[in-house]
Motif scaffolding. Sequence first.
Motif, PDB file in Angstrom:
ATOM      1  N   VAL A   9       0.837  -1.179  -0.164  1.00 43.84           N
ATOM      2  CA  VAL A   9      -0.137  -0.115   0.099  1.00 43.84           C
ATOM      3  C   VAL A   9       0.777   1.174   0.021  1.00 43.84           C
ATOM      4  N   THR A  10       0.508   2.335  -0.919  1.00 48.25           N
ATOM      5  CA  THR A  10       1.329   3.422  -0.937  1.00 48.25           C
ATOM      6  C   THR A  10       0.342   4.763  -0.652  1.00 48.25           C
ATOM      7  N   HIS A  11       0.660   5.580   0.212  1.00 49.22           N
ATOM      8  CA  HIS A  11      -0.008   6.994   0.180  1.00 49.22           C
ATOM      9  C   HIS A  11       1.124   7.824  -0.102  1.00 49.22           C
ATOM     10  N   ARG A  12       0.314   9.156  -0.784  1.00 46.25           N
ATOM     11  CA  ARG A  12       1.388  10.188  -0.916  1.00 46.25           C
ATOM     12  C   ARG A  12       0.588  11.293  -0.262  1.00 46.25           C
ATOM     13  N   SER A  32       6.443  11.022   9.973  1.00 44.66           N
ATOM     14  CA  SER A  32       6.398   9.838   9.259  1.00 44.66           C
ATOM     15  C   SER A  32       5.893   8.524   9.740  1.00 44.66           C
ATOM     16  N   LEU A  33       6.093   8.506  11.227  1.00 48.32           N
ATOM     17  CA  LEU A  33       5.212   7.425  11.892  1.00 48.32           C
ATOM     18  C   LEU A  33       3.787   7.372  11.838  1.00 48.32           C
ATOM     19  N   ALA A  34       3.060   8.792  11.693  1.00 47.49           N
ATOM     20  CA  ALA A  34       1.524   8.970  11.573  1.00 47.49           C
ATOM     21  C   ALA A  34       1.463   8.211  10.134  1.00 47.49           C
ATOM     22  N   MET A  35       2.032   8.699   9.131  1.00 46.04           N
ATOM     23  CA  MET A  35       1.988   8.099   7.732  1.00 46.04           C
ATOM     24  C   MET A  35       1.856   6.761   7.799  1.00 46.04           C
ATOM     25  N   PHE A  36       2.777   6.255   8.437  1.00 45.22           N
ATOM     26  CA  PHE A  36       3.134   4.574   8.673  1.00 45.22           C
ATOM     27  C   PHE A  36       1.724   3.994   9.165  1.00 45.22           C
ATOM     28  N   GLY A  37       1.191   4.661  10.259  1.00 41.54           N
ATOM     29  CA  GLY A  37       0.314   4.081  10.632  1.00 41.54           C
ATOM     30  C   GLY A  37      -1.300   4.187   9.834  1.00 41.54           C
ATOM     31  N   ASP A  38      -1.063   5.180   8.930  1.00 38.66           N
ATOM     32  CA  ASP A  38      -2.215   5.115   7.993  1.00 38.66           C
ATOM     33  C   ASP A  38      -2.135   4.132   6.888  1.00 38.66           C
ATOM     34  N   VAL A  39      -0.914   3.793   6.489  1.00 39.62           N
ATOM     35  CA  VAL A  39      -0.533   2.884   5.286  1.00 39.62           C
ATOM     36  C   VAL A  39      -1.043   1.540   6.122  1.00 39.62           C
ATOM     37  N   VAL A  45      -7.291  -3.235   6.522  1.00 38.19           N
ATOM     38  CA  VAL A  45      -8.500  -3.240   5.828  1.00 38.19           C
ATOM     39  C   VAL A  45      -8.306  -4.083   4.468  1.00 38.19           C
ATOM     40  N   VAL A  46      -7.495  -3.909   3.521  1.00 38.51           N
ATOM     41  CA  VAL A  46      -7.356  -4.685   2.360  1.00 38.51           C
ATOM     42  C   VAL A  46      -7.066  -5.916   2.612  1.00 38.51           C
ATOM     43  N   GLY A  47      -6.131  -6.302   3.428  1.00 43.03           N
ATOM     44  CA  GLY A  47      -5.820  -7.685   3.714  1.00 43.03           C
ATOM     45  C   GLY A  47      -6.729  -8.474   4.476  1.00 43.03           C
ATOM     46  N   ASP A  48      -7.124  -7.940   5.560  1.00 47.88           N
ATOM     47  CA  ASP A  48      -8.180  -8.599   6.675  1.00 47.88           C
ATOM     48  C   ASP A  48      -9.553  -8.286   6.828  1.00 47.88           C
ATOM     49  N   ALA A  74       4.513   7.339   1.494  1.00 52.46           N
ATOM     50  CA  ALA A  74       4.946   6.235   2.399  1.00 52.46           C
ATOM     51  C   ALA A  74       4.402   4.791   1.912  1.00 52.46           C
ATOM     52  N   THR A  75       5.342   3.941   2.005  1.00 55.39           N
ATOM     53  CA  THR A  75       4.820   2.610   1.358  1.00 55.39           C
ATOM     54  C   THR A  75       4.994   1.689   2.382  1.00 55.39           C
ATOM     55  N   ALA A  76       3.878   0.618   2.528  1.00 58.47           N
ATOM     56  CA  ALA A  76       4.080  -0.434   3.723  1.00 58.47           C
ATOM     57  C   ALA A  76       4.007  -1.687   2.621  1.00 58.47           C
ATOM     58  N   VAL A  77       4.795  -2.646   3.091  1.00 60.17           N
ATOM     59  CA  VAL A  77       4.789  -3.945   2.381  1.00 60.17           C
ATOM     60  C   VAL A  77       4.688  -5.215   3.285  1.00 60.17           C
ATOM     61  N   VAL A  78       3.798  -6.040   3.413  1.00 61.20           N
ATOM     62  CA  VAL A  78       3.610  -7.069   4.279  1.00 61.20           C
ATOM     63  C   VAL A  78       4.730  -8.118   3.987  1.00 61.20           C
ATOM     64  N   THR A  79       5.399  -8.405   5.113  1.00 61.99           N
ATOM     65  CA  THR A  79       6.728  -9.258   4.923  1.00 61.99           C
ATOM     66  C   THR A  79       6.550 -10.681   5.816  1.00 61.99           C
ATOM     67  N   ARG A  80       5.599 -10.710   6.675  1.00 66.07           N
ATOM     68  CA  ARG A  80       5.178 -11.905   7.381  1.00 66.07           C
ATOM     69  C   ARG A  80       3.803 -11.826   7.753  1.00 66.07           C
TER      70      ARG A  80
END
Length: 127
Positions: A9-12, A32-39, A45-48, A74-80
Motif C-alpha cells: 500500500v502506498t500513500h502520498r 513519518s510514523l503517523a503516515m506509517f500508521g495510515d498505510v 483493511v485490504v488484507g483482513d 509512504a509505502t508499506a509491504v507485508v513481509t510476514r
Amino acid sequence: MTAQVGLTVTHRRYVPYNHAHYAGNLVDGAYSLAMFGDVATEVCVVGDGDEGLFASYSDVQFKAPVRAGDMVEATAVVTRVGSRSRTIDFVLKVVCRGRPDRSESAAEVLADPIVATTATGTVVVPG
C-alpha cells in the motif's frame, strides 16, 4: 480473507507548513510514523477486512530530513503473516521538494526520491 506476503500500500501527502517544528522548516519524525500508521491501517483493511491495531515497531531509522513543502510517499509491504499478526516494512520517501530559494511557491519533482524514514512494525487483526 487473510493478508498475503507482498501486499503493498502506498500513500502520498503534501507536508504543510503548519507541521514545521524546527529551523529550516524541518518536520518531526512523528510525521513519518503517523503516515506509517495510515498505510498500516489500509494494509489491514485490504488484507483482513479490519482496521487492525498497530502493536509495535522493531526498528525505526530517520535517514534524511522531511521539510514543510515536501511531497512524501509512504509505502508499506507485508513481509510476514501470522495467525493474527502481520509484519510490515515501511519506507517514507521525499518525492518532491519545495524550492523557496527560487520563489515562495516553487517546487520540483526529485529525479531520485530521498529515503527519509524506514521502519519495521507489527500489526494485529482479530482472529
